[in-house]
Design a protein around this motif. Structure first.
Motif, short mmCIF file in Angstrom:
data_model
loop_
_atom_site.label_atom_id
_atom_site.label_comp_id
_atom_site.label_asym_id
_atom_site.label_seq_id
_atom_site.Cartn_x
_atom_site.Cartn_y
_atom_site.Cartn_z
N LEU A 1 0.92 -1.05 -0.06
CA LEU A 1 -0.24 0.01 0.03
C LEU A 1 0.90 1.24 0.10
CD1 LEU A 1 -2.85 1.15 0.40
CD2 LEU A 1 -2.37 1.10 2.71
N MET A 2 0.89 2.20 -0.92
CA MET A 2 1.31 3.36 -1.07
C MET A 2 0.32 4.62 -0.88
SD MET A 2 3.90 2.31 -4.20
CE MET A 2 5.05 3.63 -3.69
N ASP A 3 1.11 5.56 -0.22
CA ASP A 3 0.35 6.94 -0.42
C ASP A 3 -0.23 7.34 -1.75
OD1 ASP A 3 2.21 9.42 -1.20
OD2 ASP A 3 3.37 7.59 -0.78
N ASP A 4 -1.39 7.90 -1.68
CA ASP A 4 -2.04 8.83 -2.74
C ASP A 4 -2.68 9.96 -2.24
OD1 ASP A 4 -4.39 7.81 -1.31
OD2 ASP A 4 -4.81 6.24 -2.65
N ALA A 5 -3.38 10.39 -3.18
CA ALA A 5 -3.93 11.68 -2.83
C ALA A 5 -4.93 11.79 -1.57
CB ALA A 5 -4.53 12.32 -3.96
N ALA A 6 -5.79 10.71 -1.56
CA ALA A 6 -6.67 10.38 -0.56
C ALA A 6 -6.04 10.34 0.71
CB ALA A 6 -7.50 9.33 -0.89
N THR A 7 -4.94 9.51 0.98
CA THR A 7 -4.14 9.13 2.16
C THR A 7 -3.53 10.57 2.59
OG1 THR A 7 -2.20 8.57 1.18
CG2 THR A 7 -3.98 6.86 1.75
N ARG A 8 -3.03 11.53 1.57
CA ARG A 8 -2.22 12.62 1.82
C ARG A 8 -3.06 13.46 2.64
NH1 ARG A 8 0.75 10.68 -2.64
NH2 ARG A 8 -0.51 12.19 -3.98
N MET A 9 -4.23 13.55 2.01
CA MET A 9 -4.99 14.61 2.60
C MET A 9 -5.61 14.55 4.07
SD MET A 9 -8.37 14.90 -0.19
CE MET A 9 -9.25 15.97 1.01
N VAL A 10 -5.42 12.98 4.55
CA VAL A 10 -5.60 12.89 6.07
C VAL A 10 -4.43 12.77 6.84
CG1 VAL A 10 -8.02 12.20 5.68
CG2 VAL A 10 -6.09 10.59 5.69
N TRP A 11 -3.36 12.27 6.08
CA TRP A 11 -2.13 11.81 6.66
C TRP A 11 -0.91 12.26 5.68
CZ3 TRP A 11 1.56 7.57 6.96
CH2 TRP A 11 2.24 7.24 7.87
N PRO A 12 -0.34 13.51 5.89
CA PRO A 12 0.57 13.94 4.70
C PRO A 12 1.64 13.19 4.91
CG PRO A 12 0.30 15.56 6.78
CD PRO A 12 -0.71 14.40 7.02
N HIS A 13 2.10 12.08 4.61
CA HIS A 13 3.47 11.62 4.60
C HIS A 13 3.47 10.44 3.40
CE1 HIS A 13 3.95 13.11 8.37
NE2 HIS A 13 2.90 12.55 8.90
N THR A 14 4.68 10.54 2.65
CA THR A 14 4.98 9.68 1.75
C THR A 14 5.57 8.33 2.16
OG1 THR A 14 5.57 11.68 0.44
CG2 THR A 14 6.05 9.56 -0.57
N PHE A 15 4.95 7.02 1.84
CA PHE A 15 5.15 6.01 2.62
C PHE A 15 4.93 4.75 1.68
CE2 PHE A 15 0.61 6.03 3.17
CZ PHE A 15 0.35 4.68 2.95
N ALA B 160 10.86 13.93 5.26
CA ALA B 160 10.70 14.39 6.54
C ALA B 160 10.19 13.12 7.53
CB ALA B 160 9.68 15.34 6.69
N PRO B 161 10.87 13.18 8.75
CA PRO B 161 10.47 12.03 9.66
C PRO B 161 8.80 12.05 9.84
CG PRO B 161 11.40 13.74 10.78
CD PRO B 161 11.67 14.09 9.38
N PHE B 162 8.32 10.87 10.33
CA PHE B 162 7.02 10.64 10.77
C PHE B 162 7.03 9.52 11.87
CE2 PHE B 162 6.79 8.17 6.52
CZ PHE B 162 6.36 6.99 7.19
N GLU B 163 5.75 9.35 12.41
CA GLU B 163 5.33 8.50 13.33
C GLU B 163 4.17 8.11 12.94
OE1 GLU B 163 5.78 10.34 17.38
OE2 GLU B 163 3.43 10.36 17.40
N PHE B 164 4.01 6.63 13.55
CA PHE B 164 2.77 5.95 13.39
C PHE B 164 2.63 5.03 14.38
CE2 PHE B 164 5.92 3.58 11.17
CZ PHE B 164 5.53 2.19 11.50
N SER B 165 1.27 4.34 14.72
CA SER B 165 1.09 3.28 15.29
C SER B 165 0.51 2.13 14.60
CB SER B 165 0.15 3.38 16.48
OG SER B 165 -1.24 4.07 16.02
N ALA B 166 0.45 0.91 14.73
CA ALA B 166 0.28 -0.29 13.90
C ALA B 166 -0.20 -1.62 14.69
CB ALA B 166 1.09 -0.52 12.99
N ALA B 167 -0.92 -2.41 14.22
CA ALA B 167 -1.51 -3.63 14.88
C ALA B 167 -1.91 -4.39 13.54
CB ALA B 167 -2.58 -3.18 16.08
N LEU B 168 -1.54 -5.87 14.18
CA LEU B 168 -2.32 -6.81 13.46
C LEU B 168 -3.50 -7.33 14.40
CD1 LEU B 168 0.86 -8.71 12.04
CD2 LEU B 168 -0.77 -7.03 10.77
#
Length: 289
Positions: A107-121, A146-154
């Motif tokens: 999964l890569m960033d797109d216009a929709a994800t950058r609107m709510v989470w402005p990071h390239t991943f 630029a650096p970013f942080e996130f949380s995640a879970a399975l």
């Protein structure tokens, strides 16, 4: 030579049926990169999937192994558990090898994800099944400047058949935050049983202990023993809605709380920090003992 696995359909969605040479199999949706079934070789279904789940674009599927990213729960400004579980993922690889079956989605960033989470991943989920083992590896790489942080879970839903005798061992001595009771605590020596609502985040599950790569938890359910281990993920979330909350959830039958226990490999209490070009990796391993 590895053999490619073709796409199939599951509840109207694109899916992959991973079947190892020994008969072990798992079903993986491209929607959310979500595992919805796991049957070890010679054994029954090990995951819970709600019969009232929705299967539609933008909808979360209740059960299996949802991918929570880049936010866990409501700990941030995004929709609950982030956007990864409701987005279509791209197929990178799917093949049957000599001993296992493997699939990799990204999964890569797109216009929709950058609107709510402005990071390239770029996030990647690898799923491997063989014998009595299911391995899920989640990785994230910072492609920005630029650096970013996130949380995640399975958010793994483990199926129960003997709920009143189910017990989770291996958490003894660990500090936890109890979101249901709104208090902190420390787990004693007793196994954790299913007795009403459970919503705890245990700290330090993924830390090294002696020569191991973290704790090994054991879920006992009747005659079944399921070993759960993780690497990279520091926390473990143990969740069950209990009777009252379950009856308020539209995508779960009223009695479904007796049929599963979520044991989630998670990075929650200390979000992952990624500098440009860095990669974070977390693994959850389930093995029917």
């Amino acid at each position: 030579m590895p053999v490619s696995i073709p796409l199939t359909r599951f509840q109207g969605l694109d899916a992959l049926e991973l079947r190892a040479p020994d008969g072990a199999c798992a079903t993986l949706l491209l929607h959310g990169a979500q595992v919805v079934s796991w049957r070890p070789a010679g054994a029954d279904e090990q995951l819970y999937l709600s019969p009232q789940s929705a299967y539609a674009t933008g909808q979360a599927v209740r059960g299996g192994v949802p991918v929570c990213f880049p936010q866990f729960g409501s700990r941030g400004n995004l929709t609950k558990h982030g956007f990864a579980r409701t987005k279509p993922w791209q197929l990178v690889q799917a093949e049957v090898g000599q001993d296992d079956a493997l699939a990799v989605l990204k999964l890569m960033d797109d216009a929709a994800t950058r609107m709510v989470w402005p990071h390239t991943f770029e996030a990647e989920l690898s799923v491997r099944v063989a014998g009595t083992v299911l391995e899920l590896e989640l990785a994230c790489e910072n492609h920005g400047d630029a650096p970013f942080e996130f949380s995640a879970a399975l958010h793994t839903y483990l199926r129960l058949t003997h709920s009143m005798s189910a017990a989770l061992q291996g958490l003894d001595g660990l500090a936890y935050w109890d979101a249901a009771a709104k208090r902190s605590g420390t787990q004693g020596d007793e196994p954790l049983g299913l007795d009403g609502e459970l919503d705890r985040i245990y700290q330090g599950v993924g830390e090294r202990h002696a020569q191991t790569e973290g704790r090994r938890l054991m879920l006992s359910d009747g005659a079944r023993r399921l070993q759960i281990s993780q690497q990279g993920f520091e926390d473990a979330v143990v969740w069950n809605p209990g009777e009252t909350l379950c009856q308020q959830m539209e995508d779960l039958p009223d009695s479904a709380w007796r049929e599963f226990l979520c044991v989630e490999a998670a990075q929650v209490l200390r979000p992952a920090q990624l500098a440009p070009g860095q990669t974070w990796v977390g693994l959850q391993r389930l093995e029917l003992a």
